[in-house]
Design a protein around this motif. Structure first.
Motif: not given
Length: 728
Positions: A111, A219, A233, A645, A711-714, A716
């Motif tokens: 990434t 990540e 991650k 997450g 959430h930071n990864n909204k 997903k």
């Protein structure tokens, strides 16, 4: 005939070039939706092997293209044919390399912005070279167009190659040697911050090349304190105060051949001192603001770090020469660390830290550096009185730590020759007041004696302090006795907290005379009203126990929570209906009933990693019981780490029946979902229902479809991790 064959090969290559261009466009358009099968991952990993081939061919082709329109070259058939073949071969191999790279980029750990720039610049090189190959014989393709295109292509090719090196070797890979020349002088010890000047430099030297904003492997970014706190991650890097549960330390201690070992094999590895510093930092609650000099003088991290900086205090002058560096290096190993006491000092500090590998001979091995050893730490080693005879060989010893060892007063008599000894730590031993009289008399430089949790009573310590005012006696307190020591939390002593029959709860504490109070209703235990643990508590149902330790003269411990799980039935066979996540396979379907509980680290080594997980599909499995059972409750133990997450299931379905084909839905329930970022926790989500007689039980747990807006990864999908299932 040969000409005909060559034309067929060229035609086939041109068709393949066109097909590759179309396929590449499709991959670029739908990269986020591409799932690369395992057999294709091997093809993707050939990307680094093949990329040099088109790079060389295209650079050569672009160089020759600049001179293509010279009159002599225009009429040279070999020149024109060779150049045409270079373009075709280079463009085709570039296309294949781009496809491999796109496959490789779908694997975990790739990434960051550098990857994106490398991907698109690499694709641009391929399409430009393919376009130039097809356009070279057009009327509008003049000498000016050829030269301009060749220069632009060469620049783009070099830029893409540089970005590829950044992805592989990290940012600033080219200029790193030059940057080291301008490395600033170490700060003075009194100004050094533990994280900024001890821990972060380790990350910078050994980790940041793969974990930076440009190459965000896993990540995870290790360029600043906030990113280190956040983790990647795989979750948090560390559990403050618990290095044994911290992903950072577990990855470091994996065998170098393991894929998840960090740093990867072939990269510069961490030294023993660097590993020790990271471990001690985490063990000390991973403080990001504390200065080195804020640590106690006897603290191991401070002692190791002192060698990295200019001394903050006046360093003793020693009249002995430094030990041979090769000898010191040879004597340092996986159970003993030897470090200079301060920068440019000949004095050495020795730390033993592996009980299982300790033996009296390990002390005798240090005879070659006996003059240089001024600090010796044998804390919690199985040291006996006989070993103190070997300690007496260190004629310049200033500090001796034998806390929690097996020594007695008889052994202390052998230390009489240590005329420089100033600090003697005896806590947790069987020493009595009478045992101290001779050591005090025969050790003229003695200034401090630590005696807490020994046979020396508080009244005895007061008498000693009055009689020997030049010596500080520490008993049950730290420093000037203004602040008691806080007790460690209690510990659970049961070999397993999963039970099927009534279980006698076993709690304990390493310090004698401690009183443990506990609760079973979720409230915090106190020192007055909460029940006292006596060892007679029998558990017949699942329970969450909160316990604290108390002792007169000490601060009460923090509360410790122990979850006990009752499980009556274990199936005869279990079958997964849907695949588990590739990273969280654990032991497949057997994981849910193997009696092994996972820890707050979903990516720990195999011996501790018991998490089975899903993300892209439901968690679904069927259990078979050869003899019908009457079931009335089911619970799934899951990890919840909202920041990364890992969420509870949105819904759990319980199905049962007499046969696999005749199962009916018994019940469903929806666990509460996190509303913000909470500290990681382990929860057993379950429900009770009217007793059902079944031979087959199907459980379906659905992960979060879309992470919430906060959430930071909204948007997903969330992870669902389960380690054990309890059926009653």
């Amino acid at each position: 005939m040969l000409f005909m064959t060559s034309r067929k090969i060229i035609k086939l290559a041109e068709q393949l070039l066109f097909a590759t261009a179309v396929f590449t466009l499709v991959l670029l358009a739908f990269t986020d939706k591409v799932v690369v099968p395992v057999w294709l991952q091997a093809v993707g990993r050939m990307h680094p092997l093949l990329l040099h081939f088109p790079l060389v061919l295209l650079l050569l082709a672009m160089g020759l293209e600049i001179f293509r329109f010279k009159p002599a070259n225009l009429t040279n058939e070999f020149y024109q044919g060779f150049l045409n073949s270079l373009w075709l071969t280079g463009a085709l191999s570039a296309g294949i390399t781009v496809v491999m790279g796109l496959f490789l980029s779908r694997e975990e750990g790739y990434t960051g912005s550098a990857l994106q720039w490398h991907k698109w610049s690499g694709a641009a090189v391929f399409f430009l070279s393919a376009l130039l190959y097809w356009a070279r014989n057009r009327a509008w393709y003049t000498a000016t167009v050829a030269r301009t295109s060749a220069v632009v292509g060469a620049c783009l090719l070099v830029a893409s190659g540089h970005l590829g090196a950044t992805v592989t070797h990290g940012n600033n890979f080219v200029w790193e040697p030059v940057a080291k020349l301008a490395k600033p002088e170490p700060v003075p010890l009194e100004q050094a911050v533990v994280f900024d000047h001890v821990i972060q430099p380790i990350f910078e030297q050994k980790c940041v090349s793969c974990h930076n904003a440009e190459k965000l492997k896993g990540e995870l970014r290790l360029t600043d304190a906030e990113s280190v706190r956040r983790g990647g991650k795989s979750g948090k890097l560390f559990v403050a105060g618990k290095p044994e549960m911290s992903l950072l330390l577990k990855r470091i201690h994996l065998p170098e051949e393991e894929k998840k070992h960090m740093p990867p094999k072939g990269k510069s590895q961490l030294t023993d001192n660097e590993i020790a510093l990271l471990s001690l930092w985490v063990k000390g609650n991973a403080d990001f603001n504390k200065k080195v000099v804020d640590l106690p003088p006897s603290d191991t991290l401070r002692r190791i770090a002192a060698a990295l900086f200019k001394p903050a205090e006046q360093v003793d002058e020693y009249d002995f020469a430094a030990a041979d560096e090769e000898t010191v290096q040879k004597l340092s190993n996986n159970y003993r660390t030897i470090l200079p006491l301060a920068k440019d000092s000949p004095a050495l500090a020795v730390y033993f830290f592996n009980q299982k590998q300790y033996a009296p001979e390990k002390l005798k091995e240090l005879s070659d550096i006996r003059q240089q050893v001024v600090s010796l730490n044998l804390n919690k080693m199985p040291v006996s009185d006989a070993d103190l005879k070997s300690v007496s060989q260190f004629e310049n010893l200033r500090k001796l730590d034998v806390n929690f060892t097996n020594i007695t007063g008889a052994g202390l008599k052998t230390l009489a020759g240590l005329k420089h000894l100033t600090e003697l730590a005896l806590s947790g031993t069987r020493i009595t007041s009478s045992d101290l009289q001779e050591p005090i008399r025969t050790l003229p430089s003695l200034k401090m004696v630590a005696l807490w949790q020994t046979g020396v009573k508080p009244a005895d310590i007061q008498q000693l302090q009055k009689a020997y005012k030049h010596i500080t006696f520490i008993g049950g307190f730290r420093g000037d006795e203004a602040e008691p020591i806080k007790l460690n939390p209690p510990q659970v002593k049961n070999s397993s907290t999963i039970f099927s029959q009534p279980l006698a709860m076993q709690l304990g504490h390493p310090i004698k005379g401690v009183q443990i109070r506990y609760t079973t209703d979720g409230t915090e235990p106190d020192s007055l009203k909460s029940p006292v643990f006596t060892g007679n508590t029998i558990l017949t149902e699942s329970a969450s126990i909160k316990a604290r330790a108390y002792k007169e003269g000490w601060y009460g411990s923090s509360a410790a929570t122990f979850n006990f799980y009752k499980t009556t039935y274990k199936p005869d066979s279990v079958n997964l209906l849907l695949p588990l996540n590739r990273v969280h396979q654990a032991d497949g379907a057997k994981t849910f009933f193997d009696g092994k509980l996972g820890v707050l680290n979903a990516n720990s080594p195999a011996w501790a990693n018991n998490w089975a997980g899903v993300r892209n599909n439901d968690l679904a499995f069927v259990s078979e019981f050869k003899q019908p059972i009457s079931v009335k409750s089911v619970a799934l133990r899951t990890m919840v780490e909202s920041e990364t997450g890992i969420f509870p299931p949105t819904i759990i379905e319980i199905w049962g029946g007499a046969s696999r084909e005749q199962m009916k839905l018994i019940t469903t329930f929806k666990p509460a979902q996190p509303q913000k970022v909470y500290p990681p926790e382990l929860n057993a989500y379950g429900t009770t229902f009217k007793p059902q007689t079944i031979s087959y039980l199907k459980i379906v747990a659905k992960p979060v479809e879309q992470l919430p807006e906060w959430h930071n990864n909204k948007g997903k999908r969330g992870f669902l991790l389960v380690d054990e299932v309890f059926i009653n």
